[in-house]
Design a protein around this motif. Structure first.
Motif, PDB file in Angstrom:
ATOM      1  N   GLU A  12       0.826  -1.212   0.000  1.00 43.62           N
ATOM      2  CA  GLU A  12       0.000   0.000   0.000  1.00 43.62           C
ATOM      3  C   GLU A  12       0.861   1.263   0.000  1.00 43.62           C
ATOM      4  O   GLU A  12       0.606   2.206  -0.757  1.00 43.62           O
ATOM      5  CB  GLU A  12      -0.927   0.004   1.226  1.00 43.62           C
ATOM      6  N   LEU A  13       1.885   1.271   0.847  1.00 41.29           N
ATOM      7  CA  LEU A  13       2.752   2.445   0.925  1.00 41.29           C
ATOM      8  C   LEU A  13       3.546   2.614  -0.361  1.00 41.29           C
ATOM      9  O   LEU A  13       3.723   3.728  -0.858  1.00 41.29           O
ATOM     10  CB  LEU A  13       3.698   2.322   2.120  1.00 41.29           C
ATOM     11  N   LEU A  14       4.014   1.506  -0.912  1.00 40.60           N
ATOM     12  CA  LEU A  14       4.775   1.556  -2.155  1.00 40.60           C
ATOM     13  C   LEU A  14       3.940   2.161  -3.281  1.00 40.60           C
ATOM     14  O   LEU A  14       4.404   3.044  -4.015  1.00 40.60           O
ATOM     15  CB  LEU A  14       5.236   0.148  -2.535  1.00 40.60           C
ATOM     16  N   GLU A  15       2.697   1.709  -3.412  1.00 35.36           N
ATOM     17  CA  GLU A  15       1.823   2.229  -4.463  1.00 35.36           C
ATOM     18  C   GLU A  15       1.510   3.708  -4.228  1.00 35.36           C
ATOM     19  O   GLU A  15       1.444   4.500  -5.171  1.00 35.36           O
ATOM     20  CB  GLU A  15       0.526   1.416  -4.524  1.00 35.36           C
ATOM     21  N   ASP A  16       1.319   4.070  -2.975  1.00 35.52           N
ATOM     22  CA  ASP A  16       1.036   5.461  -2.624  1.00 35.52           C
ATOM     23  C   ASP A  16       2.190   6.366  -3.049  1.00 35.52           C
ATOM     24  O   ASP A  16       1.994   7.406  -3.694  1.00 35.52           O
ATOM     25  CB  ASP A  16       0.809   5.556  -1.111  1.00 35.52           C
ATOM     26  N   LEU A  17       3.411   5.967  -2.711  1.00 34.53           N
ATOM     27  CA  LEU A  17       4.578   6.788  -3.024  1.00 34.53           C
ATOM     28  C   LEU A  17       4.876   6.816  -4.521  1.00 34.53           C
ATOM     29  O   LEU A  17       5.313   7.838  -5.051  1.00 34.53           O
ATOM     30  CB  LEU A  17       5.792   6.286  -2.245  1.00 34.53           C
ATOM     31  N   LYS A  18       4.638   5.719  -5.200  1.00 34.38           N
ATOM     32  CA  LYS A  18       4.827   5.698  -6.659  1.00 34.38           C
ATOM     33  C   LYS A  18       3.863   6.668  -7.336  1.00 34.38           C
ATOM     34  O   LYS A  18       4.207   7.322  -8.324  1.00 34.38           O
ATOM     35  CB  LYS A  18       4.615   4.284  -7.203  1.00 34.38           C
ATOM     36  N   SER A  19       2.658   6.762  -6.795  1.00 36.03           N
ATOM     37  CA  SER A  19       1.640   7.629  -7.394  1.00 36.03           C
ATOM     38  C   SER A  19       1.868   9.103  -7.090  1.00 36.03           C
ATOM     39  O   SER A  19       1.492   9.971  -7.877  1.00 36.03           O
ATOM     40  CB  SER A  19       0.246   7.231  -6.888  1.00 36.03           C
ATOM     41  N   ASN A  20       2.494   9.383  -5.949  1.00 43.03           N
ATOM     42  CA  ASN A  20       2.562  10.768  -5.489  1.00 43.03           C
ATOM     43  C   ASN A  20       3.960  11.377  -5.462  1.00 43.03           C
ATOM     44  O   ASN A  20       4.123  12.522  -5.040  1.00 43.03           O
ATOM     45  CB  ASN A  20       1.946  10.864  -4.090  1.00 43.03           C
ATOM     46  N   THR A  21       4.965  10.615  -5.904  1.00 41.58           N
ATOM     47  CA  THR A  21       6.311  11.169  -6.014  1.00 41.58           C
ATOM     48  C   THR A  21       6.886  10.780  -7.373  1.00 41.58           C
ATOM     49  O   THR A  21       6.265  10.034  -8.134  1.00 41.58           O
ATOM     50  CB  THR A  21       7.255  10.645  -4.907  1.00 41.58           C
ATOM     51  N   LYS A  22       8.078  11.274  -7.650  1.00 41.65           N
ATOM     52  CA  LYS A  22       8.721  10.992  -8.935  1.00 41.65           C
ATOM     53  C   LYS A  22       9.497   9.678  -8.925  1.00 41.65           C
ATOM     54  O   LYS A  22      10.078   9.289  -9.934  1.00 41.65           O
ATOM     55  CB  LYS A  22       9.676  12.132  -9.286  1.00 41.65           C
ATOM     56  N   TYR A  23       9.522   8.979  -7.790  1.00 44.53           N
ATOM     57  CA  TYR A  23      10.357   7.791  -7.654  1.00 44.53           C
ATOM     58  C   TYR A  23       9.636   6.521  -8.106  1.00 44.53           C
ATOM     59  O   TYR A  23       8.437   6.352  -7.863  1.00 44.53           O
ATOM     60  CB  TYR A  23      10.815   7.635  -6.202  1.00 44.53           C
ATOM     61  N   ASN A  24      10.394   5.618  -8.752  1.00 41.58           N
ATOM     62  CA  ASN A  24       9.817   4.339  -9.154  1.00 41.58           C
ATOM     63  C   ASN A  24      10.033   3.299  -8.054  1.00 41.58           C
ATOM     64  O   ASN A  24      10.649   3.581  -7.022  1.00 41.58           O
ATOM     65  CB  ASN A  24      10.406   3.865 -10.493  1.00 41.58           C
TER      66      ASN A  24
END
Length: 203
Positions: A12-24
């Motif tokens: 969940e956190l990984l998907e959240d950060l992928k969606s809201n930051t520039k990092y893959n």
């Protein structure tokens, strides 16, 4: 948020950060392992955050600016950043979409958190930015912005405010979006060597 103390990010956190930051995904996993290595508890304190900033600016004093950046991302005011808050901080201070970055910039300048910015708050943040600029680089600045007070006055005058007036968030964001010169004045542009160090942190 997420598995802050385990060796892997939650889905969940990984998907959240992928969606809201520039990092893959690969970058986030590397950042996470680096974060846990430096902060085994899964949380970073204000002092640790200031220490990271200090390593980027050996010839200047980033303490005050780091303190303000930390405050702006410590959304629950518990004196610590978890991994999500840390990554969002990296994302917005080194890039990020314009609107996101300006929303963060407003939070940075709204020192007392009352929803408006005063001239004193502009002066406080601008002064902390100047502390990070080596003296030789300050000498190269234009005459009308080569001191904290001059730069703060220039920003304040752009908004056409009286000494005791306030700037609301929408007015701040729209004003900066309409004038790229003001965007330059309110932020600290990281030298290439700082950006290179950020890249090294991920490796």
């Amino acid at each position: 948020m997420g598995n802050s103390k385990s060796g892997a990010l939650s889905k969940e956190l990984l998907e959240d950060l992928k969606s809201n930051t520039k990092y893959n995904e690969a970058e986030l996993c590397v950042w996470y392992q680096s974060f846990l290595k430096e902060c085994p508890t899964g949380r970073i304190t204000k002092e640790q955050f200031e220490g990271i900033y200090a390593s980027f600016f050996p010839n200047a004093d980033p303490t005050e600016y780091a303190r303000h950046v930390f405050r702006s991302f410590d959304t629950n005011a518990d004196g610590q950043l978890d991994f999500k808050e840390y990554i969002v901080a990296l994302h917005l201070t080194s890039g990020g979409k314009t609107l996101q970055k300006l929303e963060w910039a407003f939070a940075l300048y709204d020192v007392d958190g009352n929803g408006t910015i005063s001239k004193n708050e502009i002066q406080e943040i601008v002064k902390s930015i100047f502390n990070m600029i080596p003296e030789e680089d300050q000498n190269d600045l234009p005459e009308d912005e080569n001191t904290p007070d001059k730069r703060a006055d220039k920003v304040w005058d752009f908004f056409g405010k009286k000494e005791d007036d306030k700037i609301a968030e929408r007015e701040f964001i729209q004003g900066v979006m309409d004038n790229k010169d003001i965007l330059r004045l309110i932020q600290y542009d990281e030298p290439q060597k700082i950006k290179d160090k950020l890249k090294e942190k991920k490796q």
